[in-house]
Design a protein around this motif. Structure first.
Motif, PDB file in Angstrom:
ATOM      1  N   ARG A 160       0.839  -1.194   0.000  1.00  0.00           N
ATOM      2  CA  ARG A 160       0.000   0.000   0.000  1.00  0.00           C
ATOM      3  C   ARG A 160       0.871   1.240   0.000  1.00  0.00           C
ATOM      4  NH1 ARG A 160      -2.544  -0.483   6.147  1.00  0.00           N
ATOM      5  NH2 ARG A 160      -0.625   0.051   7.302  1.00  0.00           N
ATOM      6  N   GLN A 161       0.279   2.318  -0.495  1.00  0.00           N
ATOM      7  CA  GLN A 161       1.004   3.585  -0.520  1.00  0.00           C
ATOM      8  C   GLN A 161       0.019   4.719  -0.300  1.00  0.00           C
ATOM      9  OE1 GLN A 161       3.428   4.229  -4.009  1.00  0.00           O
ATOM     10  NE2 GLN A 161       4.719   5.691  -2.905  1.00  0.00           N
ATOM     11  N   ALA A 162       0.289   5.503   0.725  1.00  0.00           N
ATOM     12  CA  ALA A 162      -0.494   6.701   1.012  1.00  0.00           C
ATOM     13  C   ALA A 162       0.233   7.905   0.413  1.00  0.00           C
ATOM     14  CB  ALA A 162      -0.661   6.868   2.514  1.00  0.00           C
ATOM     15  N   PRO A 163      -0.483   8.988   0.144  1.00  0.00           N
ATOM     16  CA  PRO A 163       0.164  10.171  -0.443  1.00  0.00           C
ATOM     17  C   PRO A 163       1.326  10.649   0.399  1.00  0.00           C
ATOM     18  CG  PRO A 163      -2.213  10.395  -0.525  1.00  0.00           C
ATOM     19  CD  PRO A 163      -1.933   9.162   0.294  1.00  0.00           C
ATOM     20  N   GLY A 164       2.455  10.896  -0.255  1.00  0.00           N
ATOM     21  CA  GLY A 164       3.616  11.426   0.443  1.00  0.00           C
ATOM     22  C   GLY A 164       4.412  10.404   1.230  1.00  0.00           C
ATOM     23  N   THR A 165       4.064   9.132   1.070  1.00  0.00           N
ATOM     24  CA  THR A 165       4.799   8.098   1.807  1.00  0.00           C
ATOM     25  C   THR A 165       5.371   7.069   0.839  1.00  0.00           C
ATOM     26  OG1 THR A 165       2.918   6.585   2.101  1.00  0.00           O
ATOM     27  CG2 THR A 165       3.155   8.373   3.697  1.00  0.00           C
ATOM     28  N   GLU A 166       6.275   6.246   1.341  1.00  0.00           N
ATOM     29  CA  GLU A 166       6.832   5.174   0.531  1.00  0.00           C
ATOM     30  C   GLU A 166       5.882   3.984   0.514  1.00  0.00           C
ATOM     31  OE1 GLU A 166      11.607   6.021   1.165  1.00  0.00           O
ATOM     32  OE2 GLU A 166      10.716   4.172   1.905  1.00  0.00           O
ATOM     33  N   ARG A 167       6.044   3.156  -0.480  1.00  0.00           N
ATOM     34  CA  ARG A 167       5.237   1.941  -0.579  1.00  0.00           C
ATOM     35  C   ARG A 167       5.559   1.044   0.617  1.00  0.00           C
ATOM     36  NH1 ARG A 167       5.120  -0.237  -6.392  1.00  0.00           N
ATOM     37  NH2 ARG A 167       7.326  -0.604  -6.003  1.00  0.00           N
ATOM     38  N   GLU A 168       4.514   0.463   1.189  1.00  0.00           N
ATOM     39  CA  GLU A 168       4.637  -0.330   2.409  1.00  0.00           C
ATOM     40  C   GLU A 168       4.141  -1.749   2.174  1.00  0.00           C
ATOM     41  OE1 GLU A 168       2.875  -0.223   7.018  1.00  0.00           O
ATOM     42  OE2 GLU A 168       1.994   1.018   5.453  1.00  0.00           O
ATOM     43  N   PHE A 169       4.882  -2.718   2.649  1.00  0.00           N
ATOM     44  CA  PHE A 169       4.475  -4.116   2.571  1.00  0.00           C
ATOM     45  C   PHE A 169       3.289  -4.362   3.491  1.00  0.00           C
ATOM     46  CE2 PHE A 169       4.453  -8.563   2.697  1.00  0.00           C
ATOM     47  CZ  PHE A 169       4.598  -9.009   4.004  1.00  0.00           C
ATOM     48  N   VAL A 170       2.311  -5.130   2.997  1.00  0.00           N
ATOM     49  CA  VAL A 170       1.105  -5.420   3.777  1.00  0.00           C
ATOM     50  C   VAL A 170       0.941  -6.917   4.040  1.00  0.00           C
ATOM     51  CG1 VAL A 170      -1.422  -5.295   3.793  1.00  0.00           C
ATOM     52  CG2 VAL A 170      -0.087  -3.356   2.937  1.00  0.00           C
ATOM     53  N   ALA A 171       1.165  -7.742   3.011  1.00  0.00           N
ATOM     54  CA  ALA A 171       0.971  -9.171   3.190  1.00  0.00           C
ATOM     55  C   ALA A 171       1.572  -9.916   2.005  1.00  0.00           C
ATOM     56  CB  ALA A 171      -0.512  -9.515   3.313  1.00  0.00           C
ATOM     57  N   THR A 172       1.949 -11.165   2.236  1.00  0.00           N
ATOM     58  CA  THR A 172       2.435 -12.020   1.167  1.00  0.00           C
ATOM     59  C   THR A 172       2.023 -13.456   1.446  1.00  0.00           C
ATOM     60  OG1 THR A 172       4.408 -12.751  -0.052  1.00  0.00           O
ATOM     61  CG2 THR A 172       4.686 -12.311   2.291  1.00  0.00           C
ATOM     62  N   ILE A 173       1.882 -14.223   0.356  1.00  0.00           N
ATOM     63  CA  ILE A 173       1.449 -15.606   0.490  1.00  0.00           C
ATOM     64  C   ILE A 173       2.206 -16.458  -0.518  1.00  0.00           C
ATOM     65  CG2 ILE A 173      -0.507 -15.277  -1.107  1.00  0.00           C
ATOM     66  CD1 ILE A 173      -2.104 -17.199   0.764  1.00  0.00           C
ATOM     67  N   SER A 174       2.590 -17.650  -0.092  1.00  0.00           N
ATOM     68  CA  SER A 174       3.325 -18.555  -0.958  1.00  0.00           C
ATOM     69  C   SER A 174       2.387 -19.183  -1.991  1.00  0.00           C
ATOM     70  CB  SER A 174       3.984 -19.646  -0.113  1.00  0.00           C
ATOM     71  OG  SER A 174       3.013 -20.378   0.610  1.00  0.00           O
ATOM     72  N   TRP A 175       2.995 -19.915  -2.934  1.00  0.00           N
ATOM     73  CA  TRP A 175       2.221 -20.632  -3.955  1.00  0.00           C
ATOM     74  C   TRP A 175       1.023 -21.367  -3.396  1.00  0.00           C
ATOM     75  CZ3 TRP A 175       5.482 -24.932  -6.529  1.00  0.00           C
ATOM     76  CH2 TRP A 175       6.422 -24.377  -7.390  1.00  0.00           C
ATOM     77  N   SER A 176       1.369 -22.242  -2.447  1.00  0.00           N
ATOM     78  CA  SER A 176       0.395 -23.204  -1.922  1.00  0.00           C
ATOM     79  C   SER A 176      -0.593 -22.541  -0.974  1.00  0.00           C
ATOM     80  CB  SER A 176       1.108 -24.317  -1.190  1.00  0.00           C
ATOM     81  OG  SER A 176       1.780 -23.790  -0.059  1.00  0.00           O
ATOM     82  N   THR A 193       2.378 -17.444   5.012  1.00  0.00           N
ATOM     83  CA  THR A 193       2.005 -16.040   4.883  1.00  0.00           C
ATOM     84  C   THR A 193       2.911 -15.196   5.779  1.00  0.00           C
ATOM     85  OG1 THR A 193       0.347 -16.213   6.633  1.00  0.00           O
ATOM     86  CG2 THR A 193      -0.420 -16.556   4.380  1.00  0.00           C
ATOM     87  N   ASN A 194       2.918 -13.911   5.509  1.00  0.00           N
ATOM     88  CA  ASN A 194       3.753 -13.018   6.307  1.00  0.00           C
ATOM     89  C   ASN A 194       3.099 -11.639   6.320  1.00  0.00           C
ATOM     90  OD1 ASN A 194       5.877 -11.870   7.703  1.00  0.00           O
ATOM     91  ND2 ASN A 194       7.461 -12.682   6.343  1.00  0.00           N
ATOM     92  N   TYR A 195       3.149 -10.982   7.473  1.00  0.00           N
ATOM     93  CA  TYR A 195       2.530  -9.660   7.635  1.00  0.00           C
ATOM     94  C   TYR A 195       3.440  -8.765   8.471  1.00  0.00           C
ATOM     95  CZ  TYR A 195      -1.670 -12.536   6.799  1.00  0.00           C
ATOM     96  OH  TYR A 195      -2.584 -13.429   6.291  1.00  0.00           O
ATOM     97  N   PRO A 196       3.368  -7.473   8.275  1.00  0.00           N
ATOM     98  CA  PRO A 196       4.063  -6.572   9.202  1.00  0.00           C
ATOM     99  C   PRO A 196       3.236  -6.432  10.480  1.00  0.00           C
ATOM    100  CG  PRO A 196       2.881  -5.295   7.591  1.00  0.00           C
ATOM    101  CD  PRO A 196       2.693  -6.732   7.208  1.00  0.00           C
ATOM    102  N   ASP A 197       3.848  -5.961  11.533  1.00  0.00           N
ATOM    103  CA  ASP A 197       3.143  -5.816  12.807  1.00  0.00           C
ATOM    104  C   ASP A 197       1.955  -4.871  12.704  1.00  0.00           C
ATOM    105  OD1 ASP A 197       6.119  -5.992  14.915  1.00  0.00           O
ATOM    106  OD2 ASP A 197       4.876  -7.556  14.011  1.00  0.00           O
ATOM    107  N   SER A 198       2.031  -3.909  11.790  1.00  0.00           N
ATOM    108  CA  SER A 198       0.973  -2.902  11.677  1.00  0.00           C
ATOM    109  C   SER A 198      -0.379  -3.488  11.272  1.00  0.00           C
ATOM    110  CB  SER A 198       1.388  -1.819  10.685  1.00  0.00           C
ATOM    111  OG  SER A 198       1.659  -2.375   9.412  1.00  0.00           O
ATOM    112  N   VAL A 199      -0.376  -4.654  10.616  1.00  0.00           N
ATOM    113  CA  VAL A 199      -1.651  -5.239  10.173  1.00  0.00           C
ATOM    114  C   VAL A 199      -1.872  -6.641  10.734  1.00  0.00           C
ATOM    115  CG1 VAL A 199      -1.480  -3.912   8.042  1.00  0.00           C
ATOM    116  CG2 VAL A 199      -0.831  -6.327   8.038  1.00  0.00           C
TER     117      VAL A 199
END
Length: 127
Positions: free
Chosen positions: A38-54, A58-64
């Motif tokens: 995700r990216q809010a105006p004036g900020t850098e792109r931020e990782f939110v979630a990822t998921i493997s093939w299967s 999964t992986n998330y940052p503490d913020s979410v």
């Protein structure tokens, strides 16, 4: 070439929920690690979630963590992001991304690792 199209964004009150979808075409979806950023105006792109093939890793940052859940349906070539207990600080353009990999267990949190990107969908959380 993989095309990614997001949907499901919108305006929601704080504490509410939204479910984002990202439909993929043009590649072997089941061999791609998928991510949401995700990216809010004036900020850098931020990782939110990822998921493997299967879908097994999964992986998330503490913020979410504990509020957002990523999932995928390989039969439908679609990845989802269920967002609960939304906060005003979650307001951003949410973009999905795909990364081809040979590892069924791998996930990626760094946006530089991803090969393909969607156009994004706006999520606005009002207080």
């Amino acid at each position: 070439q993989v095309q990614l199209v997001e949907s499901g964004g919108g305006l929601v009150q704080a504490g509410g929920s939204l479910r984002l979808s990202c439909a993929a075409s043009g590649g072997t979806f089941s061999r791609y690690v998928m991510g949401w950023f995700r990216q809010a105006p004036g900020t850098e792109r931020e990782f939110v979630a990822t998921i493997s093939w299967s879908g097994g890793n999964t992986n998330y940052p503490d913020s979410v963590k504990g509020r957002f859940t990523i999932s995928r349906d390989n039969a439908k070539n679609t990845v989802y992001l269920q967002m609960n207990s939304l906060k005003p600080e979650d307001t951003a353009v949410y973009v999905c991304a795909a990364k081809s990999t040979y590892s069924s267990a791998r996930t990626y949190t760094n946006d530089l690792a991803y090969d393909y990107w969607g156009q994004g969908t706006q999520v606005t959380v009002s207080s």
